[in-house]
Design a protein around this motif. Structure first.
Motif, PDB file in Angstrom:
ATOM      1  N   ILE A  51      45.569  -3.255  93.537  1.00  0.00           N
ATOM      2  CA  ILE A  51      44.258  -3.341  94.174  1.00  0.00           C
ATOM      3  C   ILE A  51      43.920  -4.819  94.287  1.00  0.00           C
ATOM      4  N   TYR A  52      43.602  -5.249  95.503  1.00  0.00           N
ATOM      5  CA  TYR A  52      43.173  -6.629  95.741  1.00  0.00           C
ATOM      6  C   TYR A  52      41.675  -6.554  96.001  1.00  0.00           C
ATOM      7  N   THR A  53      40.898  -7.146  95.088  1.00  0.00           N
ATOM      8  CA  THR A  53      39.443  -7.051  95.199  1.00  0.00           C
ATOM      9  C   THR A  53      38.803  -8.415  94.959  1.00  0.00           C
ATOM     10  N   PHE A  54      37.494  -8.452  94.983  1.00  0.00           N
ATOM     11  CA  PHE A  54      36.772  -9.721  94.996  1.00  0.00           C
ATOM     12  C   PHE A  54      35.642  -9.740  93.971  1.00  0.00           C
ATOM     13  N   ASP A  55      35.401 -10.921  93.404  1.00  0.00           N
ATOM     14  CA  ASP A  55      34.284 -11.135  92.498  1.00  0.00           C
ATOM     15  C   ASP A  55      33.620 -12.458  92.855  1.00  0.00           C
ATOM     16  N   PRO A  56      32.351 -12.430  93.219  1.00  0.00           N
ATOM     17  CA  PRO A  56      31.524 -11.246  93.431  1.00  0.00           C
ATOM     18  C   PRO A  56      31.900 -10.552  94.738  1.00  0.00           C
ATOM     19  N   PRO A  57      31.381  -9.338  94.960  1.00  0.00           N
ATOM     20  CA  PRO A  57      31.636  -8.674  96.238  1.00  0.00           C
ATOM     21  C   PRO A  57      31.068  -9.511  97.389  1.00  0.00           C
ATOM     22  N   PRO A  58      31.743  -9.553  98.529  1.00  0.00           N
ATOM     23  CA  PRO A  58      31.272 -10.367  99.658  1.00  0.00           C
ATOM     24  C   PRO A  58      29.814 -10.108 100.062  1.00  0.00           C
ATOM     25  N   ARG A  59      29.379  -8.854 100.068  1.00  0.00           N
ATOM     26  CA  ARG A  59      27.980  -8.578 100.456  1.00  0.00           C
ATOM     27  C   ARG A  59      26.990  -9.200  99.477  1.00  0.00           C
ATOM     28  N   PHE A  60      27.355  -9.282  98.206  1.00  0.00           N
ATOM     29  CA  PHE A  60      26.493  -9.963  97.243  1.00  0.00           C
ATOM     30  C   PHE A  60      26.460 -11.450  97.575  1.00  0.00           C
ATOM     31  N   TYR A  61      27.622 -12.028  97.835  1.00  0.00           N
ATOM     32  CA  TYR A  61      27.708 -13.458  98.126  1.00  0.00           C
ATOM     33  C   TYR A  61      26.872 -13.818  99.352  1.00  0.00           C
ATOM     34  N   PHE A  62      27.019 -13.040 100.434  1.00  0.00           N
ATOM     35  CA  PHE A  62      26.347 -13.370 101.688  1.00  0.00           C
ATOM     36  C   PHE A  62      24.900 -12.878 101.760  1.00  0.00           C
ATOM     37  N   GLN A  63      24.616 -11.701 101.193  1.00  0.00           N
ATOM     38  CA  GLN A  63      23.310 -11.077 101.385  1.00  0.00           C
ATOM     39  C   GLN A  63      22.518 -10.895 100.101  1.00  0.00           C
ATOM     40  N   GLY A  64      23.127 -11.187  98.956  1.00  0.00           N
ATOM     41  CA  GLY A  64      22.423 -11.055  97.692  1.00  0.00           C
ATOM     42  C   GLY A  64      22.107  -9.620  97.298  1.00  0.00           C
ATOM     43  N   VAL A  65      22.870  -8.663  97.829  1.00  0.00           N
ATOM     44  CA  VAL A  65      22.600  -7.261  97.510  1.00  0.00           C
ATOM     45  C   VAL A  65      22.935  -6.969  96.050  1.00  0.00           C
ATOM     46  N   ARG A  66      22.365  -5.888  95.545  1.00  0.00           N
ATOM     47  CA  ARG A  66      22.625  -5.428  94.181  1.00  0.00           C
ATOM     48  C   ARG A  66      24.111  -5.101  94.032  1.00  0.00           C
ATOM     49  N   ILE A  67      24.708  -5.526  92.925  1.00  0.00           N
ATOM     50  CA  ILE A  67      26.090  -5.176  92.604  1.00  0.00           C
ATOM     51  C   ILE A  67      26.065  -3.839  91.885  1.00  0.00           C
ATOM     52  N   LEU A  68      26.857  -2.887  92.362  1.00  0.00           N
ATOM     53  CA  LEU A  68      26.859  -1.540  91.793  1.00  0.00           C
ATOM     54  C   LEU A  68      27.730  -1.426  90.552  1.00  0.00           C
ATOM     55  N   THR A  69      28.820  -2.192  90.478  1.00  0.00           N
ATOM     56  CA  THR A  69      29.696  -2.157  89.307  1.00  0.00           C
ATOM     57  C   THR A  69      30.110  -3.573  88.945  1.00  0.00           C
ATOM     58  N   THR A  70      30.044  -3.885  87.667  1.00  0.00           N
ATOM     59  CA  THR A  70      30.555  -5.168  87.206  1.00  0.00           C
ATOM     60  C   THR A  70      32.080  -5.137  87.312  1.00  0.00           C
TER      61      THR A  70
END
Length: 177
Positions: A51-70
């Motif tokens: 699994i290739y994933t990102f920290d933080p999630p891109p939507r958090f980085y760009f839009q500051g949305v709530r992160i659902l899972t650490t």
């Protein structure tokens, strides 16, 4: 079940793999379908799943949305799904400016037999990379969106909206736990 191996970006090479790519924030039922497909295909092909994933999630980085899972929660859920390896790319200003070909070069280090993504997958600076570009380099499987029993697409955005309006039960059902 074997314990999942976690790697920082650039710290892993593999002789072959099946890769699922995404933010996977929430590891909801739609994400689980993509991840299960990667694990299943890896077993069929006799190669590790990654699994290739990102920290933080891109939507958090760009839009500051709530992160659902650490990251820690995400790793526990990925381990339960039988994933062999997880690469966590640091999503920061540098990462957002990378040309799509840099991402493709990173993926080549894992010698993917197949790459599995969602139908809306984009990558690279300004989201210039798309599935068609990825297909020029790799065998790509595209998972279609997963819908709930009401026929609506399950997404992290929808789950965030449900949580913000206090609809916890429905959000938990979309998360699948």
């Amino acid at each position: 079940m074997e314990d999942i191996e976690t790697h920082a970006e650039g710290m892993l090479t593999l002789p072959s793999s099946v890769i699922a790519i995404g933010a996977f924030d929430g590891v909801h039922q739609g994400h689980q379908a993509v991840i299960r497909e990667a694990v299943k295909r890896a077993k069929i092909l006799g190669v590790p799943s990654l699994i290739y994933t990102f920290d933080p999630p891109p939507r958090f980085y760009f839009q500051g949305v709530r992160i659902l899972t650490t990251v820690e929660e995400k790793l526990v859920l990925l381990d339960k799904l039988g994933v062999n390896h997880v690469v966590i790319a640091r999503f920061d200003e540098f990462y957002t400016m990378r040309p799509p070909i840099d991402f493709i070069e990173d993926l080549k280090k894992f010698s993917p037999v197949e790459i599995i993504v969602g139908s809306d997958f984009r990558f690279g600076g300004n989201r210039e990379g798309d599935i068609q570009l990825l297909e020029q380099y790799f065998q790509v499987r595209v998972n279609q969106p997963v819908c709930c029993s009401k026929g609506k697409v399950i997404s992290s955005t929808r789950i965030r909206k449900l949580i913000s309006t206090g609809n916890i039960q429905e959000s938990l059902s979309l998360l699948g736990r």
